[in-house]
Enzyme design. Structure first.
Site, PDB file in Angstrom:
ATOM      1  N   SER A 175       0.851  -1.188   0.000  1.00 52.17           N
ATOM      2  CA  SER A 175       0.000   0.000   0.000  1.00 52.17           C
ATOM      3  C   SER A 175       0.885   1.235   0.000  1.00 52.17           C
ATOM      4  CB  SER A 175      -0.955  -0.024   1.188  1.00 52.17           C
ATOM      5  OG  SER A 175      -1.854   1.066   1.146  1.00 52.17           O
ATOM      6  N   THR A 176       0.739   2.115   0.993  1.00 54.30           N
ATOM      7  CA  THR A 176       1.495   3.364   1.030  1.00 54.30           C
ATOM      8  C   THR A 176       2.999   3.102   0.953  1.00 54.30           C
ATOM      9  OG1 THR A 176      -0.232   4.240   2.476  1.00 54.30           O
ATOM     10  CG2 THR A 176       1.795   5.525   2.278  1.00 54.30           C
ATOM     11  N   HIS A 201      -2.534  -1.060  -3.319  1.00 55.22           N
ATOM     12  CA  HIS A 201      -3.623  -0.096  -3.177  1.00 55.22           C
ATOM     13  C   HIS A 201      -3.313   1.120  -4.043  1.00 55.22           C
ATOM     14  CE1 HIS A 201      -4.312  -1.858   1.119  1.00 55.22           C
ATOM     15  NE2 HIS A 201      -4.748  -2.656   0.170  1.00 55.22           N
ATOM     16  N   MET A 294      -0.224   1.174   5.074  1.00 56.12           N
ATOM     17  CA  MET A 294      -0.984   1.566   6.247  1.00 56.12           C
ATOM     18  C   MET A 294      -2.134   0.592   6.476  1.00 56.12           C
ATOM     19  SD  MET A 294      -2.688   5.307   6.806  1.00 56.12           S
ATOM     20  CE  MET A 294      -1.174   5.993   6.113  1.00 56.12           C
ATOM     21  N   ASP A 297      -4.758  -4.589   5.985  1.00 54.98           N
ATOM     22  CA  ASP A 297      -5.147  -5.433   4.858  1.00 54.98           C
ATOM     23  C   ASP A 297      -4.055  -6.460   4.593  1.00 54.98           C
ATOM     24  OD1 ASP A 297      -6.543  -6.438   2.692  1.00 54.98           O
ATOM     25  OD2 ASP A 297      -5.763  -4.936   1.288  1.00 54.98           O
TER      26      ASP A 297
END
Length: 357
Positions: A175-176, A201, A294, A297
């Protein structure tokens, strides 16, 4: 309804832009930020569908912030600035729109018209870029105390683990910070590895260009996944920004399957859905990697995989942009090896050669 974060150091300009955007039925300003650092926190807090960015800001100018945003948290961004000479450059930096601020006696009515036209022209992109927000975030009369219901992967893909198919496959979730981290990993991967499935993401529209970027910087053939693609050695498949990526077995072949369902673990694509699918179809012969990001998930899916003897790896804290997703998986007891970003490529190579389990 699309939510907007307005970033501008001028209080009067923030108010003007906010009022003008709120006059457009399809858009609502969910918050405002005075500089890049304030914006970073409010993006985390409100998860807007789109941001507007001024170029001339204190602490960090808008161009640097835009580049960082596209690198760490890609999302639709419109530059609203008095520096019209930057109009062409900012598209190369990742902006999807540019609106010059009023100058030379231009009326506010004209400025408002340009804002409205630009945003309305972007709605066809935003429909693909954005994941639908919970009503608590988008309603004009929203309840700020409302809590979003978190969808468990069981509601989309029940757990039916396969003990071992003998088929090698690598599943990566991030993600991030994942955009640059994945680039670093893929730059060090050789040809002819087992198939790689990636759930990052990222908004739809950015996912295809990111797949091309990975492809251009790797010996692996990387593409945005489409439904029904045959999984091949030396290929990687990136989940589109608006679909869950899963794998299915068709006879002796393994193929991609895209699911257009609910967000799972607050994301679509969801790492949990990818992991659950791989565990169901590939089982203990697979490898799963959870990288910077973050939230949590991927924790549910990775724990299921770990319990099924899948080889599970997490990026370590020091090399993560955000040590969220890996930390949650580690805390859940779902990880066999904790690895620095610089070493992930070698661990993939070792797994492909049967040296790691």
């Amino acid at each position: 309804m699309y939510t907007v974060l307005v970033i501008d150091d001028s209080p009067s300009m923030r108010r003007i832009i906010k009022d003008m955007i709120n006059e457009i039925d399809e858009f609502e300003v969910i918050s405002m930020a005075v500089d890049a650092f304030d914006a970073r926190e409010k993006i985390k807090q409100y998860e807007p569908d789109i941001v507007t960015i001024d170029i001339n800001m204190p602490k960090m100018n808008g161009v640097v912030f835009l580049r960082n945003l596209m690198r760490l948290h890609p999302m639709p961004a419109v530059v609203i600035s008095g520096e019209s000479v930057r109009g062409n450059d900012i598209f190369d930096d990742g902006a999807v729109g540019f609106i010059p601020k009023p100058e030379g006696g231009e009326s506010m009515i004209s400025f408002q018209k340009r804002i409205k036209e630009t945003l309305l022209n972007l709605t066809f992109l935003l429909k693909r870029y954005t994941l639908k927000k919970p009503k608590a975030l988008v309603s004009k009369t929203k309840n700020t105390n409302a809590v979003e219901y978190k969808i468990h992967p069981d509601e989309v893909i029940p757990s039916t683990p396969t003990r071992g198919s003998g088929y090698k496959l690598i599943a990566i979730g991030s993600s991030t910070g994942g955009v640059e981290s994945l680039l670093k990993v893929f730059q060090n991967l050789p040809e002819n590895l087992p198939p790689i499935l990636i759930s990052q993401h990222i908004p739809y529209g950015f996912s295809n260009s990111f797949a091309h970027r990975l492809n251009d910087n790797s010996n692996v053939n990387v593409q945005e996944a489409k439904d029904g693609m045959l999984l091949e050695r030396g290929h990687a498949y990136l989940a589109p920004g608006n679909m869950h990526l899963t794998v299915v077995k068709n006879g002796l072949e393994y193929k991609t399957k895209l699911l257009d369902t609910k967000k799972v673990s607050q994301h679509k694509p969801s790492v949990d859905v990818l992991y659950r699918s791989v565990n169901n179809v590939i089982g203990s012969s697979a490898m799963a990697i959870i990288m910077t990001g973050m939230g949590d998930d991927g924790t549910i899916g990775m724990k299921d995989m770990f319990n099924n003897n899948v080889y599970t790896v997490a990026q370590n804290e020091i090399s993560c942009v955000v040590f969220g997703m890996p930390a949650k998986a580690i805390k859940a007891g779902a990880v066999k090896d904790i690895v620095h970003l610089d070493d992930i490529a070698q661990y993939i190579i070792d797994y492909s050669m049967g040296k790691r389990r």
